[in-house]
Design a protein around this motif. Sequence first.
Motif, PDB file in Angstrom:
ATOM      1  N   GLU A  54       0.834  -1.208   0.000  1.00  0.00           N
ATOM      2  CA  GLU A  54       0.000   0.000   0.000  1.00  0.00           C
ATOM      3  C   GLU A  54       0.871   1.262   0.000  1.00  0.00           C
ATOM      4  N   LEU A  55       0.672   2.104  -1.013  1.00  0.00           N
ATOM      5  CA  LEU A  55       1.346   3.401  -1.061  1.00  0.00           C
ATOM      6  C   LEU A  55       0.639   4.313  -0.071  1.00  0.00           C
ATOM      7  N   ILE A  56       1.358   4.776   0.953  1.00  0.00           N
ATOM      8  CA  ILE A  56       0.694   5.594   1.977  1.00  0.00           C
ATOM      9  C   ILE A  56       1.073   7.067   1.912  1.00  0.00           C
ATOM     10  N   ARG A  57       2.148   7.397   1.176  1.00  0.00           N
ATOM     11  CA  ARG A  57       2.528   8.806   1.062  1.00  0.00           C
ATOM     12  C   ARG A  57       3.470   8.976  -0.110  1.00  0.00           C
ATOM     13  N   GLU A  58       3.326  10.099  -0.803  1.00  0.00           N
ATOM     14  CA  GLU A  58       4.303  10.468  -1.825  1.00  0.00           C
ATOM     15  C   GLU A  58       4.411  11.984  -1.895  1.00  0.00           C
ATOM     16  N   GLU A  59       5.610  12.439  -2.108  1.00  0.00           N
ATOM     17  CA  GLU A  59       5.925  13.862  -2.235  1.00  0.00           C
ATOM     18  C   GLU A  59       6.809  14.022  -3.458  1.00  0.00           C
ATOM     19  N   ALA A  60       6.506  15.003  -4.289  1.00  0.00           N
ATOM     20  CA  ALA A  60       7.298  15.232  -5.501  1.00  0.00           C
ATOM     21  C   ALA A  60       8.067  16.538  -5.398  1.00  0.00           C
ATOM     22  N   ALA A  61       9.246  16.541  -5.971  1.00  0.00           N
ATOM     23  CA  ALA A  61      10.077  17.740  -6.050  1.00  0.00           C
ATOM     24  C   ALA A  61      10.695  17.781  -7.441  1.00  0.00           C
ATOM     25  N   GLY A  62      10.736  18.962  -8.038  1.00  0.00           N
ATOM     26  CA  GLY A  62      11.332  19.118  -9.353  1.00  0.00           C
ATOM     27  C   GLY A  62      12.451  20.138  -9.321  1.00  0.00           C
ATOM     28  N   PHE A  63      13.430  19.947 -10.171  1.00  0.00           N
ATOM     29  CA  PHE A  63      14.511  20.928 -10.281  1.00  0.00           C
ATOM     30  C   PHE A  63      15.079  20.888 -11.685  1.00  0.00           C
ATOM     31  N   ASP A  64      15.535  22.035 -12.138  1.00  0.00           N
ATOM     32  CA  ASP A  64      16.118  22.157 -13.470  1.00  0.00           C
ATOM     33  C   ASP A  64      17.605  21.849 -13.427  1.00  0.00           C
ATOM     34  N   CYS A  65      18.091  21.272 -14.511  1.00  0.00           N
ATOM     35  CA  CYS A  65      19.494  20.892 -14.602  1.00  0.00           C
ATOM     36  C   CYS A  65      19.999  21.220 -16.010  1.00  0.00           C
ATOM     37  N   HIS A  66      21.005  22.076 -16.089  1.00  0.00           N
ATOM     38  CA  HIS A  66      21.639  22.363 -17.380  1.00  0.00           C
ATOM     39  C   HIS A  66      22.570  21.201 -17.696  1.00  0.00           C
ATOM     40  N   VAL A  67      22.404  20.618 -18.862  1.00  0.00           N
ATOM     41  CA  VAL A  67      23.238  19.472 -19.234  1.00  0.00           C
ATOM     42  C   VAL A  67      24.482  19.951 -19.967  1.00  0.00           C
ATOM     43  N   VAL A  68      25.560  19.228 -19.752  1.00  0.00           N
ATOM     44  CA  VAL A  68      26.809  19.526 -20.448  1.00  0.00           C
ATOM     45  C   VAL A  68      27.496  18.189 -20.727  1.00  0.00           C
ATOM     46  N   SER A  69      27.928  18.007 -21.939  1.00  0.00           N
ATOM     47  CA  SER A  69      28.604  16.759 -22.302  1.00  0.00           C
ATOM     48  C   SER A  69      30.054  16.801 -21.830  1.00  0.00           C
TER      49      SER A  69
END
Length: 101
Positions: A54-69
């Motif tokens: 049973e999934l009883i809790r979830e929290e989401a967080a987002g963040f930006d990331c500049h990619v570099v090879s």
Amino acid sequence: MESQHPQTATAIPPSVVPGGTLGRYRYDTLARADAVDEDLIRWVMTYRTWRGDELIREEAAGFDCHVVSDETLAAELSAVGLERHPAAPEGIQAWRRPQAL
């Protein structure tokens, strides 16, 4: 530093990063990335708590990331006079100022 992945701004499908168990709860993270533009992705991490199945809790967080090879990083660091450290293991970016003779 470690080489960054992905090396280009591409979407990363959701995948579960296993966590651990503490008492009767199990924890994991659902990670995904969306391409925003040619050199930017947005990571979305959903942290989940389970009791059995049973999934009883979830929290989401987002963040930006500049990619570099690795290639772009090497070109930029070389252009300012740094050199790759010869003893750096595969997948690790280690740079230094050239040693004086």
